[in-house]
Design a protein around this motif. Structure first.
Motif, mmCIF file in Angstrom:
data_model
loop_
_atom_site.group_PDB
_atom_site.id
_atom_site.type_symbol
_atom_site.label_atom_id
_atom_site.label_comp_id
_atom_site.label_asym_id
_atom_site.label_seq_id
_atom_site.Cartn_x
_atom_site.Cartn_y
_atom_site.Cartn_z
ATOM 1 N N LEU A 132 0.853 -1.187 0.000
ATOM 2 C CA LEU A 132 0.000 0.000 0.000
ATOM 3 C C LEU A 132 0.883 1.229 0.000
ATOM 4 O O LEU A 132 1.821 1.324 0.803
ATOM 5 C CB LEU A 132 -0.912 0.017 1.231
ATOM 6 N N VAL A 133 0.584 2.164 -0.900
ATOM 7 C CA VAL A 133 1.258 3.463 -0.945
ATOM 8 C C VAL A 133 0.188 4.530 -0.814
ATOM 9 O O VAL A 133 -0.813 4.509 -1.552
ATOM 10 C CB VAL A 133 2.050 3.648 -2.250
ATOM 11 N N VAL A 134 0.380 5.462 0.121
ATOM 12 C CA VAL A 134 -0.595 6.528 0.353
ATOM 13 C C VAL A 134 0.019 7.847 -0.089
ATOM 14 O O VAL A 134 1.099 8.233 0.380
ATOM 15 C CB VAL A 134 -1.019 6.597 1.831
ATOM 16 N N VAL A 135 -0.672 8.547 -0.999
ATOM 17 C CA VAL A 135 -0.117 9.728 -1.644
ATOM 18 C C VAL A 135 -1.094 10.898 -1.524
ATOM 19 O O VAL A 135 -2.291 10.747 -1.794
ATOM 20 C CB VAL A 135 0.210 9.442 -3.131
ATOM 21 N N PRO A 136 -0.622 12.067 -1.100
ATOM 22 C CA PRO A 136 -1.505 13.245 -1.053
ATOM 23 C C PRO A 136 -1.760 13.802 -2.447
ATOM 24 O O PRO A 136 -0.908 13.720 -3.336
ATOM 25 C CB PRO A 136 -0.729 14.231 -0.178
ATOM 26 N N VAL A 137 -2.932 14.408 -2.623
ATOM 27 C CA VAL A 137 -3.349 14.930 -3.926
ATOM 28 C C VAL A 137 -3.733 16.392 -3.804
ATOM 29 O O VAL A 137 -4.558 16.763 -2.963
ATOM 30 C CB VAL A 137 -4.537 14.123 -4.497
ATOM 31 N N VAL A 153 -3.369 18.962 -7.250
ATOM 32 C CA VAL A 153 -3.883 18.888 -8.627
ATOM 33 C C VAL A 153 -3.741 17.480 -9.194
ATOM 34 O O VAL A 153 -4.263 17.173 -10.257
ATOM 35 C CB VAL A 153 -3.178 19.901 -9.556
ATOM 36 N N GLY A 154 -2.983 16.624 -8.500
ATOM 37 C CA GLY A 154 -2.895 15.224 -8.899
ATOM 38 C C GLY A 154 -1.624 14.813 -9.604
ATOM 39 O O GLY A 154 -1.490 13.657 -10.008
ATOM 40 N N SER A 155 -0.653 15.707 -9.739
ATOM 41 C CA SER A 155 0.549 15.365 -10.502
ATOM 42 C C SER A 155 1.425 14.331 -9.792
ATOM 43 O O SER A 155 1.976 13.429 -10.429
ATOM 44 C CB SER A 155 1.356 16.628 -10.806
ATOM 45 N N LEU A 156 1.571 14.446 -8.470
ATOM 46 C CA LEU A 156 2.351 13.436 -7.753
ATOM 47 C C LEU A 156 1.636 12.089 -7.793
ATOM 48 O O LEU A 156 2.268 11.050 -7.964
ATOM 49 C CB LEU A 156 2.591 13.864 -6.309
ATOM 50 N N ALA A 157 0.316 12.103 -7.647
ATOM 51 C CA ALA A 157 -0.437 10.851 -7.743
ATOM 52 C C ALA A 157 -0.311 10.253 -9.136
ATOM 53 O O ALA A 157 -0.226 9.023 -9.297
ATOM 54 C CB ALA A 157 -1.902 11.092 -7.392
ATOM 55 N N GLN A 158 -0.289 11.102 -10.161
ATOM 56 C CA GLN A 158 -0.059 10.604 -11.524
ATOM 57 C C GLN A 158 1.298 9.925 -11.612
ATOM 58 O O GLN A 158 1.432 8.862 -12.240
ATOM 59 C CB GLN A 158 -0.139 11.750 -12.523
ATOM 60 N N ALA A 159 2.308 10.521 -10.996
ATOM 61 C CA ALA A 159 3.638 9.908 -11.008
ATOM 62 C C ALA A 159 3.637 8.579 -10.266
ATOM 63 O O ALA A 159 4.315 7.626 -10.683
ATOM 64 C CB ALA A 159 4.652 10.863 -10.383
ATOM 65 N N ALA A 160 2.885 8.498 -9.160
ATOM 66 C CA ALA A 160 2.790 7.234 -8.422
ATOM 67 C C ALA A 160 2.136 6.160 -9.275
ATOM 68 O O ALA A 160 2.617 5.018 -9.337
ATOM 69 C CB ALA A 160 2.002 7.442 -7.127
ATOM 70 N N LEU A 173 -3.620 4.635 -2.543
ATOM 71 C CA LEU A 173 -4.665 5.385 -1.852
ATOM 72 C C LEU A 173 -4.335 6.870 -1.911
ATOM 73 O O LEU A 173 -3.255 7.288 -1.474
ATOM 74 C CB LEU A 173 -4.766 4.922 -0.395
ATOM 75 N N ALA A 174 -5.243 7.669 -2.452
ATOM 76 C CA ALA A 174 -5.076 9.115 -2.542
ATOM 77 C C ALA A 174 -5.784 9.789 -1.375
ATOM 78 O O ALA A 174 -6.851 9.345 -0.943
ATOM 79 C CB ALA A 174 -5.642 9.639 -3.857
ATOM 80 N N VAL A 175 -5.192 10.878 -0.887
ATOM 81 C CA VAL A 175 -5.813 11.621 0.209
ATOM 82 C C VAL A 175 -5.788 13.109 -0.100
ATOM 83 O O VAL A 175 -4.806 13.641 -0.623
ATOM 84 C CB VAL A 175 -5.109 11.332 1.555
ATOM 85 N N GLU A 176 -6.890 13.769 0.216
ATOM 86 C CA GLU A 176 -7.047 15.210 0.050
ATOM 87 C C GLU A 176 -7.605 15.805 1.333
ATOM 88 O O GLU A 176 -8.133 15.091 2.194
ATOM 89 C CB GLU A 176 -8.036 15.506 -1.089
ATOM 90 N N PRO A 177 -7.550 17.140 1.476
ATOM 91 C CA PRO A 177 -8.277 17.784 2.572
ATOM 92 C C PRO A 177 -9.784 17.746 2.290
ATOM 93 O O PRO A 177 -10.203 17.845 1.128
ATOM 94 C CB PRO A 177 -7.767 19.228 2.556
ATOM 95 N N THR A 178 -10.591 17.621 3.323
ATOM 96 C CA THR A 178 -12.041 17.704 3.103
ATOM 97 C C THR A 178 -12.420 19.080 2.558
ATOM 98 O O THR A 178 -13.445 19.218 1.879
ATOM 99 C CB THR A 178 -12.808 17.440 4.410
ATOM 100 N N ALA A 179 -11.593 20.091 2.820
ATOM 101 C CA ALA A 179 -11.866 21.443 2.339
ATOM 102 C C ALA A 179 -11.594 21.620 0.854
ATOM 103 O O ALA A 179 -11.996 22.629 0.259
ATOM 104 C CB ALA A 179 -11.030 22.449 3.120
ATOM 105 N N ALA A 180 -10.916 20.651 0.226
ATOM 106 C CA ALA A 180 -10.547 20.763 -1.193
ATOM 107 C C ALA A 180 -10.291 19.355 -1.720
ATOM 108 O O ALA A 180 -9.163 18.875 -1.672
ATOM 109 C CB ALA A 180 -9.314 21.640 -1.366
ATOM 110 N N ALA A 181 -11.338 18.722 -2.228
ATOM 111 C CA ALA A 181 -11.218 17.312 -2.618
ATOM 112 C C ALA A 181 -11.749 17.051 -4.029
ATOM 113 O O ALA A 181 -12.701 16.296 -4.225
ATOM 114 C CB ALA A 181 -11.947 16.435 -1.612
ATOM 115 N N PRO A 182 -11.109 17.628 -5.054
ATOM 116 C CA PRO A 182 -11.607 17.413 -6.417
ATOM 117 C C PRO A 182 -11.387 15.987 -6.919
ATOM 118 O O PRO A 182 -12.167 15.511 -7.740
ATOM 119 C CB PRO A 182 -10.801 18.420 -7.249
#
Length: 375
Positions: free
Chosen positions: A212-217, A219-226, A255-264
């Motif tokens: 399991l790898v957990v990555v913050p998001v 705009v999604g560029s790091l998650a795209q790299a993952a 698994l991607a994670v965002e703030p509840t205040a900004a979760a596109p």
């Protein structure tokens, strides 16, 4: 893990376990060699935290600590340095340019640092919610800073307009939209070094491939790299299950994670199409984005196993815990621990991620506390 925690019951969730069977092209092989040639390059630490493994009911937990990357307190310089290198290679030698970008903190400072290092100018548009200390750090890199009376999306629009109107200006943005994809793609390529280091460090620790790898998001560029790294098709001579490139179905859950205040990302995955969401102020300022990169979206849609969003309170608790364990994380960097806690204390979510008591978990702590000292 027999009980579902209160945070798990209240944390939003999207899952698509079929993602592990999806594949894409791998990242270029020469990115790591470029970074290794930079002054001061060294792999950032991959810190094992046995107490978190016990808490989460898994085999081993490692945190990739990006609090000191090439002299900056976040991972972003990996992408900007590679993109700027490639952009300058296509321009006349000796021509001074001004690199223009928008930022919610870390990316803008990385662009400014690279511009200063290479003798060029930088103009950085800073969105609302970025701590004054972070904006001041960008100015200390020699950049011209414009403070935007609006959110990150507005800052991006203003930066793009300014770059288009100025001679010898080059937009270096880490989010893509139709007609602007080359530079964001280069930035994503640059992040490949982070994951190559993780592979080597896990192997050195005798941990093998992560489950399991957990990555913050943002705009999604790091998650795209993952996704590119762990879903990339195997390169010739690469053993199955190791990066870059893995055999279909053998890679880790992502698994991607965002703030509840900004979760596109969570909203887009739930709706099945890109969605722009309104944002609110969050301590996770580096993730305070309302629109995903158009380049990242297909990778997130097809390659992520799950996505969640966490409140500032959960990120703050995770930040305090990581700091106590010797990892100087900022709020964005602590979000993956908050997400792991919400996911792995719920039996259904654990099953969706195929996490067992022997799983190796990697949390990407993308920034140090000094990156954006919110509050």
């Amino acid at each position: 893990m027999t009980e579902t925690s209160a945070s798990a019951r209240t944390t939003p969730w999207f899952a698509r376990p079929a993602a592990r069977a999806w594949t894409c092209a791998s990242a270029p092989a020469d990115v790591r060699d470029f970074h290794a040639s930079l002054p001061g390059y060294a792999p950032t630490p991959l810190t094992e935290l046995p107490s978190l493994a016990a808490e989460l009911g898994v085999g081993r937990v490692f945190v990739k600590d990006e609090s000191a990357r090439l002299g900056l307190p976040a991972f972003k310089v990996l992408g900007t340095s590679w993109a700027v290198h490639r952009l300058l290679a296509d321009r006349p030698a000796g021509q001074r340019v001004e690199f223009v970008t928008a930022t919610d903190g870390n990316h803008g400072r990385a662009v400014a640092r690279e511009a200063r290092r290479l003798g060029h100018g930088a103009h950085v548009f800073v969105s609302q919610g970025v701590h004054p200390g972070a904006a001041a750090a960008i100015e200390r890199e020699g950049a011209r800073v414009t403070r935007v009376a609006g959110d990150y999306d507005r800052a991006v629009r203003e930066a793009a307009a300014a770059a288009g109107a100025a001679a010898h200006a080059v937009l270096v943005q880490d989010t893509a939209w139709p007609g602007y994809e080359e530079v964001p793609a280069l930035i994503v390529e640059g992040y490949a070094t982070l994951f190559a280091e993780v592979d080597e460090q896990l192997a050195a620790a005798g941990a093998g491939a992560p489950g399991l790898v957990v990555v913050p998001v943002g705009v999604g560029s790091l998650a795209q790299a993952a996704v590119t790294h762990y879903r990339g098709r195997p390169t010739p001579g690469t053993a199955p299950g190791t990066g870059p490139g893995t055999a279909p179905g053998t890679g880790p859950a992502l698994l991607a994670v965002e703030p509840t205040a900004a979760a596109p990302a969570l909203a887009s995955l739930t709706h099945g199409e890109p969605v722009t969401v309104p944002t609110r102020t969050t301590a996770m300022a580096g993730l305070n984005c309302g629109t995903l990169s158009s380049l990242a979206w297909p990778y997130l849609r097809d390659g992520l196993d799950a996505a969640t969003a966490v409140p500032d309170t959960a990120a703050a608790t995770a930040q305090r815990d990581l700091t106590a364990l010797g990892v100087p994380s900022g709020p964005c960097g602590a979000a993956p621990l908050a997400a792991a806690r919400a996911a792995l204390t719920d039996a259904g979510r654990r099953a969706a991620l195929a996490v067992t008591p022997t799983t190796t978990v990697v949390l990407l702590s993308t920034e140090g506390r000094g990156a954006n000292p919110h509050g």
